[in-house]
Design a protein around this motif. Sequence first.
Motif, short mmCIF file in Angstrom:
data_model
loop_
_atom_site.label_atom_id
_atom_site.label_comp_id
_atom_site.label_asym_id
_atom_site.label_seq_id
_atom_site.Cartn_x
_atom_site.Cartn_y
_atom_site.Cartn_z
N HIS A 40 0.62 -0.88 -0.16
CA HIS A 40 -0.30 0.20 -0.66
C HIS A 40 1.02 1.21 0.21
N HIS A 46 3.90 1.28 2.97
CA HIS A 46 4.31 -0.20 3.82
C HIS A 46 2.65 -1.20 3.51
N ASP A 48 -0.29 -4.32 4.34
CA ASP A 48 -1.05 -4.83 5.21
C ASP A 48 -1.18 -5.40 4.81
MN MN Z 1 -2.94 0.51 4.28
#
Ligand code: MN
Length: 208
Positions: A40, A46, A48
């Motif tokens: 993401h 990052h 998820d």
């Molecule tokens: Mn996210």
Amino acid sequence: MARPTNALASYSHKRNFTRTPEPKGRIGRKQGRSFVIQKHDASRLHFDFRLELDGVLKSWAVTKGPSLDPSEKRLAVRVEDHPLDYGDFEGTIPKGQYGGGTGMLWDKGGWEAEIDPHEGVGKGKLSFILKGMRLKGGFTLVRMRKGSSGRTARENWLLIKQRDAEASTEVDPVEAWQKSVETRRSMEGIAKANTRTWRSKTTRKKKT
Ligand code: MN
């Protein structure tokens, strides 16, 4: 009501479903054990990390992404439960919306608990086997003690690869797999494809 419906209250509260292509979703059947990792590119890149439990996806944002090296402890910030439908989501969330940025399906598959996951979420330790397209073998998620200065309700956990045949100090999965496990698209490819979709939606909305 047979089942509490508030597990996704936080998820729904944060989002405007007339603006985001993310699924509204609802709590699913309780037996499933799917997992998904989404790359993401939001305000900060990052990964998820989501494990299905009790009809929702328990979720953590792993800043650096998963590692196959058992000596690498990756910070995993617990985030709100997501609906099971989110496990199929790949696309771009418009700028200005919660989590605005492109999301890619980076890994998916099933998982198997090594210790009771219901107790584990509460006690702050989950131990499980991933059976993903990419990630496999044992992993552990452990909750860190809250810092004395911490005023936020933020839960910091660590994602750690267990020492097993799937561990590796040489392969960096984040580097090794740059494309969608589902559509083989790059982040750029996903972003381009979705810009068009939203423009048309926005145009339609403005007319009414
Ligand atoms: Mn996210």
